[in-house]
Design a protein around this motif. Structure first.
Motif, PDB file in Angstrom:
ATOM      1  N   ARG A  47       0.847  -1.194   0.000  1.00 45.69           N
ATOM      2  CA  ARG A  47       0.000   0.000   0.000  1.00 45.69           C
ATOM      3  C   ARG A  47       0.883   1.245   0.000  1.00 45.69           C
ATOM      4  N   SER A  48       0.650   2.107  -0.965  1.00 48.56           N
ATOM      5  CA  SER A  48       1.381   3.370  -1.055  1.00 48.56           C
ATOM      6  C   SER A  48       0.430   4.509  -0.707  1.00 48.56           C
ATOM      7  N   GLN A  50      -0.432   8.335  -0.269  1.00 49.00           N
ATOM      8  CA  GLN A  50       0.026   9.579  -0.876  1.00 49.00           C
ATOM      9  C   GLN A  50       0.154  10.671   0.191  1.00 49.00           C
ATOM     10  N   ASP A  77       1.587  -0.119 -12.467  1.00 46.94           N
ATOM     11  CA  ASP A  77       1.492   1.332 -12.282  1.00 46.94           C
ATOM     12  C   ASP A  77       0.190   1.682 -11.570  1.00 46.94           C
ATOM     13  N   PHE A  78      -0.466   0.661 -11.003  1.00 45.56           N
ATOM     14  CA  PHE A  78      -1.730   0.749 -10.271  1.00 45.56           C
ATOM     15  C   PHE A  78      -2.925   1.018 -11.185  1.00 45.56           C
ATOM     16  N   ASN A  79      -2.674   0.936 -12.483  1.00 45.75           N
ATOM     17  CA  ASN A  79      -3.767   0.937 -13.452  1.00 45.75           C
ATOM     18  C   ASN A  79      -3.814  -0.392 -14.194  1.00 45.75           C
ATOM     19  N   THR A  96      -5.438  -4.777  -8.048  1.00 47.32           N
ATOM     20  CA  THR A  96      -4.734  -3.496  -7.954  1.00 47.32           C
ATOM     21  C   THR A  96      -5.728  -2.368  -8.170  1.00 47.32           C
ATOM     22  N   TRP A  97      -5.627  -1.349  -7.332  1.00 49.80           N
ATOM     23  CA  TRP A  97      -6.479  -0.192  -7.568  1.00 49.80           C
ATOM     24  C   TRP A  97      -5.763   1.095  -7.169  1.00 49.80           C
ATOM     25  N   ASN A  98      -6.146   2.147  -7.881  1.00 52.14           N
ATOM     26  CA  ASN A  98      -5.607   3.482  -7.654  1.00 52.14           C
ATOM     27  C   ASN A  98      -6.666   4.273  -6.916  1.00 52.14           C
ATOM     28  N   ASN A 103      -2.516   3.901  -3.274  1.00 56.28           N
ATOM     29  CA  ASN A 103      -2.446   2.889  -4.323  1.00 56.28           C
ATOM     30  C   ASN A 103      -2.202   1.542  -3.653  1.00 56.28           C
ATOM     31  N   THR A 105      -1.908  -2.878  -4.025  1.00 60.08           N
ATOM     32  CA  THR A 105      -1.780  -4.118  -4.789  1.00 60.08           C
ATOM     33  C   THR A 105      -1.879  -5.297  -3.833  1.00 60.08           C
TER      34      THR A 105
END
Length: 295
Positions: A47-48, A50, A77-79, A96-98, A103, A105
């Motif tokens: 998990r990134s 922001q 790229d989370f897309n 994966t979701w943005n 973000n 995965t």
């Protein structure tokens, strides 16, 4: 929507109260630490969060190390996601979701698809738009429980069937899968006067071999040297692999061997009154008195 709320709540908590723990970065990893083969699923999440609008995420590379080097599993790229490990892709479900706040995965492998090769260190490398990288990693262990014990084998001693002669020495062999990490083989004994089997406590009679890896688990052998006594009217010897005292656990694999006493020596005593005339002559001949009887 619920996922976005949870992720935003996590970011709010960090902003108000600080980081979750030491070594925190805006790349986090959540995972199942210990997995029992055939019983548990495997789950890894990167998990990134922001924390700045000045720097954006380029991509996340997920790797695994179960030998000497890290090998790529996937990158995203989370897309969109590109798998590098096709065999793991076949066994897993990835999402994966943005999100608004983060973000994410996920890699999920069901218990039926987990294998022992999934043990290893999983690492995420987050490449940022300013050229810097963030890295988080965690070690997952797939534990294999002992799953089989071969029938106990008589390798030395009296070769004929029951009963065994009192004072005869039997060498018995127990072989089994002892799991990974390897567990030890233990011996139990249950005589006719015992209600339950108990640990065999004469350790000098037992010799355990060095476990060796075959497939997903270790194999071990164990020998016991057992001297038949007058107590052995009906004695069961049992071996199993596991915790120290599970002699009374019939749910785990085990092997058994029946010891029942017979005569007191390797030769049977024959009463003279039961001999036929021909048997009597044969014994006399063996004793060197044949001529005396013959005349």
């Amino acid at each position: 929507m619920a996922k976005n709320i949870n992720i935003c709540f996590a970011l709010m908590w960090i902003t108000l109260f600080g980081h979750f723990g030491q070594g925190y970065s805006d790349l986090q990893i959540f995972f199942t630490k210990k997995i029992t083969y055939g019983q548990d699923y495997l789950y890894v999440q990167f998990r990134s969060v922001q924390t700045s609008t000045a720097v954006t995420v380029n991509k996340l590379i997920v790797q695994r190390n179960n030998t000497a080097t890290f090998v790529d599993i996937l990158e995203t790229d989370f897309n969109s996601t590109v798998w590098k490990d096709s065999k793991m892709q076949e066994r897993s479900c990835s999402e994966t979701w943005n999100g608004v706040c983060a973000n994410v995965t996920d890699i999920h492998i069901s218990k039926d698809n987990v294998n022992c090769a999934d043990t290893g260190t999983y690492r995420g490398i987050l490449e940022l738009s300013d050229g810097s990288n963030l890295t988080e990693q965690a070690h997952l262990e797939v534990k294999v429980v002992p799953d089989r014990i071969e029938p106990i084998e008589l390798v030395s001693g009296q070769n004929d069937s029951l009963p065994f002669h009192v004072h005869s020495k039997l060498v018995l062999l127990c072989t089994g899968g002892v799991g990974d990490p390897p567990m030890n083989i233990h011996w139990c004994i249950k005589r006719s006067t015992d209600v339950f089997p108990k640990l065999y406590d004469i350790q000098e009679d037992i010799s355990n071999g060095i476990p060796y890896l075959v497939g997903c688990q270790y194999i071990q052998t164990s020998n016991i040297t057992y001297v038949v006594s007058n107590k052995d009217s009906h004695t069961l010897l049992r071996c199993y692999a596991g915790d120290f005292d599970q002699c009374n656990n019939n749910l785990i694999p085990y092997g058994e061997f029946l010891v029942r006493k017979g005569s007191t020596s390797a030769g049977n005593n024959i009463g003279m009154k039961n001999l036929s005339f021909l048997q009597f002559l044969f014994l006399v001949k063996l004793s060197g008195l044949y001529r005396l009887v013959d005349t």
